[in-house]
Design an enzyme around this catalytic site. Structure first.
Site, PDB file in Angstrom:
ATOM      1  N   ASP A  47       0.849  -1.198   0.000  1.00 17.77           N
ATOM      2  CA  ASP A  47       0.000   0.000   0.000  1.00 17.77           C
ATOM      3  C   ASP A  47       0.884   1.248   0.000  1.00 17.77           C
ATOM      4  OD1 ASP A  47       0.908  -0.111   2.586  1.00 17.77           O
ATOM      5  OD2 ASP A  47      -1.056  -0.001   3.545  1.00 17.77           O
ATOM      6  N   ASP A  86      -0.990  -6.428  -0.562  1.00 17.37           N
ATOM      7  CA  ASP A  86      -1.090  -5.753   0.739  1.00 17.37           C
ATOM      8  C   ASP A  86      -2.522  -5.265   0.911  1.00 17.37           C
ATOM      9  OD1 ASP A  86      -0.246  -4.650   3.093  1.00 17.37           O
ATOM     10  OD2 ASP A  86       0.958  -3.057   2.174  1.00 17.37           O
ATOM     11  N   LYS A 116      -1.327 -10.010   2.457  1.00 15.27           N
ATOM     12  CA  LYS A 116      -0.604  -9.610   3.669  1.00 15.27           C
ATOM     13  C   LYS A 116      -1.405  -8.502   4.311  1.00 15.27           C
ATOM     14  CE  LYS A 116       2.337  -6.181   4.186  1.00 15.27           C
ATOM     15  NZ  LYS A 116       2.045  -4.935   4.927  1.00 15.27           N
ATOM     16  N   GLU A 118      -1.576  -5.780   8.027  1.00 12.99           N
ATOM     17  CA  GLU A 118      -0.914  -5.312   9.246  1.00 12.99           C
ATOM     18  C   GLU A 118      -1.734  -5.788  10.440  1.00 12.99           C
ATOM     19  OE1 GLU A 118      -0.054  -1.110   8.959  1.00 12.99           O
ATOM     20  OE2 GLU A 118       0.913  -1.354   7.009  1.00 12.99           O
ATOM     21  N   GLU A 185       9.030  -5.168  10.296  1.00 10.26           N
ATOM     22  CA  GLU A 185       9.349  -3.814   9.820  1.00 10.26           C
ATOM     23  C   GLU A 185       9.868  -2.953  10.980  1.00 10.26           C
ATOM     24  OE1 GLU A 185       6.400  -1.807   7.441  1.00 10.26           O
ATOM     25  OE2 GLU A 185       7.571   0.043   7.395  1.00 10.26           O
TER      26      GLU A 185
HETATM   27  O1  KIV Z   1       3.396  -1.067   1.649  1.00 11.95           O
HETATM   28  C1  KIV Z   1       4.527  -1.519   1.806  1.00 11.95           C
HETATM   29  O2  KIV Z   1       5.431  -1.329   0.980  1.00 11.95           O
HETATM   30  C2  KIV Z   1       4.760  -2.293   3.017  1.00 11.95           C
HETATM   31  C3  KIV Z   1       6.175  -2.594   3.403  1.00 11.95           C
HETATM   32  C4  KIV Z   1       6.833  -1.369   3.893  1.00 11.95           C
HETATM   33  C5  KIV Z   1       6.234  -3.722   4.378  1.00 11.95           C
HETATM   34  O3  KIV Z   1       3.838  -2.640   3.709  1.00 11.95           O
END
Ligand code: KIV
Length: 285
Positions: A47, A86, A116, A118, A185
């Site tokens: 994201d 994401d 994925k 968070e 992270e």
């Molecule tokens: O959006 C992204 O690039 C991420 C990474 C920083 C893990 O979530």
């Protein structure tokens, strides 16, 4: 040569052999294809697209539609590299059913290989539910950029006993919920290395140090294409901003100087056609 798509089993096998895993972000087809052809194992369609591609100040402006579109373009470029979508802010924070539907959209509409998000302890049931649907899930602990408001900035996590315990317990809970790998992270290197040894699944560092099973960077940082914010863990391998600027300045100058386009860049037409046009419409000057 036909390329074989990497699966979660290949990723786990690489970890067991002690072979470091490589991962980059991508948001479009041409970059994804380059990453695939360079032999990188996984792509995260992050994201971070909201910031590096769309110019927003943080990742909170990414939407499902935006992410599905980026994921579909990336997936078309990846015959071998595993593609991980994401899940954007707001796509997994409400009910389990809505989270499952959003995860399914990435698989059916964008053809990604995994999702994925968070996930905090509040999202462990959702992780289990998505895994039970048959979708591979990657976890993400440490700094959650989507929580930038609550955290008061993009800060390293796990530097106090309380936050280190949080990183540890969240990683264990994600593994138990069925995550096939976990991103670390902005976590201190010693803590990430310790947790990596405690887990059965691979850990992917983006600011988690060399003790993780693999490394991830934001491609626009690697290429030197994003200067608005450079985290401590990012490494610039090229200066595409400089090359682009020089290229665009040269193009403009050549147009101004009449050096572009030349014969080799134009299409021809017969005298017969031009004579007919001039006869019908008159001379141009
Ligand atoms: O959006 C992204 O690039 C991420 C990474 C920083 C893990 O979530």
């Amino acid at each position: 040569m036909e390329q074989k798509k990497l699966t979660v089993l290949d990723i786990q096998a690489m970890r067991e052999k002690g072979q470091p895993l490589t991962m980059l972000t991508a948001y479009d087809y041409p970059v994804a294809k380059q990453i695939n052809d360079a032999g990188i194992d996984m792509i995260l369609v992050g994201d971070s697209a909201a910031m590096v591609v769309h110019g927003h100040p943080n990742t909170l402006n990414a939407t499902m539609d935006m992410m599905v579109l980026h994921c579909a373009a990336v997936a078309r470029g990846c015959a071998r590299t595993m593609v991980v979508a994401d899940m954007p802010f707001g796509s997994f924070q409400y009910g389990i059913e809505e989270t499952m539907r959003n995860a399914a959209r990435f698989v059916t509409e964008a053809k990604v290989d995994a999702v994925k998000f968070e996930a905090t302890p509040h999202h462990i049931e959702k992780t289990k539910a998505i895994v039970q649907m048959g979708i591979a899930v990657m976890g993400h602990v440490g700094l959650h950029p989507q929580a930038v408001g609550a955290l008061g900035g993009l800060k390293a996590q796990g530097r106090t006993i309380e936050t280190a315990r949080k990183v540890m317990t969240e990683a264990l809970a994600l593994q138990d919920a069925g995550a096939f790998a976990i991103i670390f992270e902005a976590v201190p290197a010693k803590l990430a290395a310790y947790i990596t040894k405690k887990l059965r699944v691979p850990t992917i560092s983006i600011g988690g140090g060399p003790g993780c099973s693999g490394q991830l960077l934001v491609t626009y940082d690697v290429l030197g294409m994003f200067d608005t914010f450079t985290p401590k863990f990012a490494k610039k391998y090229a200066n595409f901003n400089k090359s682009m600027n020089e290229t665009f300045v040269q193009y403009r100058q050549e147009v101004l100087d009449g050096k572009f386009p030349t014969e080799e860049h134009v299409y021809g037409v017969s005298d017969e056609v031009m004579d007919a046009i001039v006869k019908e419409f008159g001379k141009a000057d």
